[in-house]
Design a protein around this motif. Sequence first.
Motif, PDB file in Angstrom:
ATOM      1  N   PRO A  42       0.834  -1.212   0.000  1.00 46.78           N
ATOM      2  CA  PRO A  42       0.000   0.000   0.000  1.00 46.78           C
ATOM      3  C   PRO A  42       0.866   1.259   0.000  1.00 46.78           C
ATOM      4  N   ASN A  43       0.385   2.292  -0.679  1.00 45.82           N
ATOM      5  CA  ASN A  43       1.179   3.515  -0.891  1.00 45.82           C
ATOM      6  C   ASN A  43       1.640   4.184   0.385  1.00 45.82           C
ATOM      7  N   GLU A  44       0.796   4.253   1.399  1.00 47.56           N
ATOM      8  CA  GLU A  44       1.162   5.012   2.593  1.00 47.56           C
ATOM      9  C   GLU A  44       1.858   4.178   3.665  1.00 47.56           C
ATOM     10  N   GLY A  47      -5.591   3.372   4.237  1.00 51.49           N
ATOM     11  CA  GLY A  47      -6.698   4.320   4.198  1.00 51.49           C
ATOM     12  C   GLY A  47      -7.719   3.942   3.142  1.00 51.49           C
ATOM     13  N   GLU A  48      -8.671   4.808   2.971  1.00 51.25           N
ATOM     14  CA  GLU A  48      -9.746   4.566   2.020  1.00 51.25           C
ATOM     15  C   GLU A  48      -9.273   4.631   0.569  1.00 51.25           C
ATOM     16  N   LEU A  97      -8.192  -1.918  -1.304  1.00 45.82           N
ATOM     17  CA  LEU A  97      -8.299  -3.153  -0.533  1.00 45.82           C
ATOM     18  C   LEU A  97      -9.713  -3.304   0.008  1.00 45.82           C
ATOM     19  N   PRO A  98     -10.240  -4.522   0.051  1.00 46.55           N
ATOM     20  CA  PRO A  98     -11.587  -4.732   0.594  1.00 46.55           C
ATOM     21  C   PRO A  98     -11.605  -4.790   2.125  1.00 46.55           C
TER      22      PRO A  98
END
Length: 180
Positions: A67-69, A118-119, A123-124
Amino acid sequence: MLLANVDKFAQRIILCLRNEECHQINSTVLRRVTGAQRTYSAIDTVMIDDADEAANYPTEYLNSLHPNELPPHKLTLKVGLIVMLLRNIEPKRQICNETSANDRQDDIILPAVALTTGEEDDLPFQMKRIQLPVRLSFAMTINKSQGQTFDRVGLLLPSPAFSHGQLYVAFSRVRDAQSA
């Protein structure tokens, strides 16, 4: 290769459109820098109330996500590498996301912290990763570079960069026109 002048490299950056390109450049630099390395493994968990549903996401799958963050699951560091903080650690001492540490002479002890997706991720579920809150920073996305200034900027543009003013943002990260 040994980074003899870390301060000089900290004021140079390669800007990319996508995180995948940044990861490739940062991995290449990591392989080329000499010296002892340490690898830190994260603890990944899925944040779902239903235990039966959580079983659908094995640890190996969570470990493979980028994930990016969040920092990578396996974070490999060497002395002298340039890293960026992903979270504010101690604002009073300016140990914050997006602040320069070029003039810093004191040692900083970074704890592993719990970071969550985050949103904006596709991802589900929400994922929690406990890891050092840093990422290699020889390359970063154009969007992440907003608000920062560098002495020298290189651009990696394998595809057009004309969405949301990205090209303007990239060119405006450098101190003067001769440094781009």
